[in-house]
Design an enzyme around this catalytic site. Structure first.
Site, mmCIF file in Angstrom:
data_model
loop_
_atom_site.group_PDB
_atom_site.id
_atom_site.type_symbol
_atom_site.label_atom_id
_atom_site.label_comp_id
_atom_site.label_asym_id
_atom_site.label_seq_id
_atom_site.Cartn_x
_atom_site.Cartn_y
_atom_site.Cartn_z
ATOM 1 N N SER A 1 1.062 -1.012 0.385
ATOM 2 C CA SER A 1 -0.240 0.309 -0.063
ATOM 3 C C SER A 1 1.115 1.675 -0.202
ATOM 4 C CB SER A 1 -1.119 -0.069 1.271
ATOM 5 O OG SER A 1 -1.255 1.414 1.462
ATOM 6 N N TYR B 1 -1.291 -0.694 11.067
ATOM 7 C CA TYR B 1 -1.439 -0.911 9.095
ATOM 8 C C TYR B 1 0.090 -0.594 7.924
ATOM 9 C CZ TYR B 1 -2.920 -1.700 4.659
ATOM 10 O OH TYR B 1 -3.362 -2.168 3.314
HETATM 11 N N1 LIG Z 1 -8.754 -1.741 -1.307
HETATM 12 C C1 LIG Z 1 -7.642 -0.907 -0.895
HETATM 13 O O1 LIG Z 1 -8.118 0.323 -1.064
HETATM 14 C C2 LIG Z 1 -6.209 -1.150 -0.475
HETATM 15 C C3 LIG Z 1 -4.739 -0.461 -0.327
HETATM 16 C C4 LIG Z 1 -4.319 -0.948 -0.371
HETATM 17 C C5 LIG Z 1 -3.909 -1.680 0.197
HETATM 18 N N2 LIG Z 1 -4.447 -2.882 0.118
HETATM 19 C C6 LIG Z 1 -4.580 -4.726 0.100
HETATM 20 O O2 LIG Z 1 -5.069 -4.977 -0.962
HETATM 21 C C7 LIG Z 1 -4.970 -6.281 -0.272
HETATM 22 C C8 LIG Z 1 -6.391 -7.092 -0.727
HETATM 23 O O3 LIG Z 1 -7.333 -5.798 -0.286
HETATM 24 P P1 LIG Z 1 -9.157 -5.743 -0.514
HETATM 25 O O4 LIG Z 1 -9.507 -4.310 -0.730
HETATM 26 O O5 LIG Z 1 -9.155 -6.642 -1.626
HETATM 27 O O6 LIG Z 1 -9.421 -6.961 0.670
HETATM 28 P P2 LIG Z 1 -11.118 -7.239 0.773
HETATM 29 O O7 LIG Z 1 -11.762 -7.652 -0.494
HETATM 30 O O8 LIG Z 1 -10.976 -7.108 2.585
HETATM 31 O O9 LIG Z 1 -10.140 -8.778 0.839
HETATM 32 C C9 LIG Z 1 -9.204 -9.368 1.603
HETATM 33 C C10 LIG Z 1 -9.017 -10.847 1.639
HETATM 34 O O10 LIG Z 1 -7.955 -11.415 2.291
HETATM 35 C C11 LIG Z 1 -8.360 -12.395 3.012
HETATM 36 N N3 LIG Z 1 -8.034 -12.381 4.062
HETATM 37 C C12 LIG Z 1 -8.258 -11.805 5.206
HETATM 38 N N4 LIG Z 1 -7.951 -11.683 6.569
HETATM 39 C C13 LIG Z 1 -8.052 -13.472 6.534
HETATM 40 C C14 LIG Z 1 -7.344 -14.241 7.432
HETATM 41 N N5 LIG Z 1 -7.450 -13.545 8.596
HETATM 42 N N6 LIG Z 1 -6.910 -15.567 6.616
HETATM 43 C C15 LIG Z 1 -7.337 -15.757 5.392
HETATM 44 N N7 LIG Z 1 -7.187 -15.227 4.753
HETATM 45 C C16 LIG Z 1 -7.927 -13.476 4.682
HETATM 46 C C17 LIG Z 1 -10.078 -12.070 2.750
HETATM 47 O O11 LIG Z 1 -10.736 -13.580 2.971
HETATM 48 P P3 LIG Z 1 -12.899 -13.650 3.412
HETATM 49 O O12 LIG Z 1 -12.809 -12.290 2.973
HETATM 50 O O13 LIG Z 1 -13.198 -15.507 3.145
HETATM 51 O O14 LIG Z 1 -12.571 -14.100 5.249
HETATM 52 C C18 LIG Z 1 -10.120 -11.644 1.836
HETATM 53 O O15 LIG Z 1 -10.398 -12.993 0.891
HETATM 54 C C19 LIG Z 1 -5.085 -6.496 0.975
HETATM 55 O O16 LIG Z 1 -3.954 -6.981 1.286
HETATM 56 C C20 LIG Z 1 -5.325 -5.053 1.248
HETATM 57 O O17 LIG Z 1 -4.283 -4.858 2.368
HETATM 58 C C21 LIG Z 1 -5.962 -2.616 -0.622
#
Ligand SMILES: NC(=O)c1ccc[n+]([C@@H]2O[C@H](COP(=O)([O-])OP(=O)(O)OC[C@H]3O[C@@H](n4cnc5c(N)ncnc54)[C@H](OP(=O)(O)O)[C@@H]3O)[C@@H](O)[C@H]2O)c1
Length: 195
Positions: free
Chosen positions: A144, A156
């Site tokens: 990020s 974070y």
């Molecule tokens: N969205 C943003 O703005 C953003 C910005 C910068 C970086 N990121 C990074 O990008 C990545 C994906 O983000 P996203 O927005 O797509 O998030 P998301 O929609 O919340 O998806 C997160 C994924 O990680 C899985 N997960 C979370 N905790 C877990 C655990 N303890 N064990 C196993 N699986 C777990 C979830 O599985 P379940 O739902 O099945 O539990 C889900 O598939 C993350 O690493 C986040 O930090 C996101």
């Protein structure tokens, strides 16, 4: 970019969001998929989407698992290699983005964030590396922009900084074996939901 057709990618956190989008895109390129998440129903839904994008059912492996469980991580990598006989791409995408300032932080959220966002990424890198060396594969760590700039979401941001350090150090360590390691940043648009 070299073709992903017929290659094997392990994508964590593929049951929603960025991980699911990457899975659908890789499916459209003919890349065989090992997908993980905790929510089985949503993971199955992404698996079905990937079939609509052109993969056969037996070219997709769906595994539920908890990123903070060493046993689950070991099983996920082992079953991926058993099913497909190889691993070309590891996408470390699963992550927790609980946005908290100092006042609202708890040590419980700190611990689980570090377990999922840092420890699991290191562990999967370690488990997958021998297989990626065989294929001269690649690791993509989803980081990020807050790894580099202050955001007042302290732990974070710390977790993402550690992933960037993991990325550059493993990139240097694995380069002689032909394995590339990169991190990608995703910048949330100003009007997106905070969760
Ligand atoms: N969205 C943003 O703005 C953003 C910005 C910068 C970086 N990121 C990074 O990008 C990545 C994906 O983000 P996203 O927005 O797509 O998030 P998301 O929609 O919340 O998806 C997160 C994924 O990680 C899985 N997960 C979370 N905790 C877990 C655990 N303890 N064990 C196993 N699986 C777990 C979830 O599985 P379940 O739902 O099945 O539990 C889900 O598939 C993350 O690493 C986040 O930090 C996101």
């Amino acid at each position: 970019m070299a073709s992903l057709k017929g290659k094997v990618a392990l994508i964590t956190g593929a049951s929603s969001g960025i991980g699911a989008a990457v899975a659908r895109h890789f499916a459209s390129l003919g890349c065989y998929l090992s997908l993980t998440g905790r929510n089985e129903e949503r993971l199955n839904g992404v698996g079905k989407d990937c079939q609509q994008w052109g993969l056969q059912a037996d070219q997709i492996l769906l595994q539920t698992g908890e990123m903070s469980s060493d046993a689950d991580l070991e099983r996920i990598v082992l079953e991926t290699v058993e099913r497909f006989g190889r691993l070309d791409v590891l996408v470390n995408n699963a992550g927790i983005a609980k946005l908290r300032n100092l006042e609202r932080s708890t040590m419980e959220i700190f611990d689980i964030t570090m377990d999922v966002n840092v420890r699991a990424v290191f562990h999967l890198t370690k488990l997958a590396s021998p297989h990626l060396i065989k294929t001269k594969g690649t690791i993509v760590n989803v980081s990020s922009v807050v790894s580099k700039v202050p955001s007042c979401n302290t732990f974070y941001s710390m977790s993402r900084y550690m992933v960037d350090q993991l990325t550059t150090n493993t990139a240097v360590e694995l380069a002689p074996y032909g394995v590339r390691v990169n991190s990608v940043w995703y910048v949330r648009s100003a009007n997106a939901d905070i969760h």
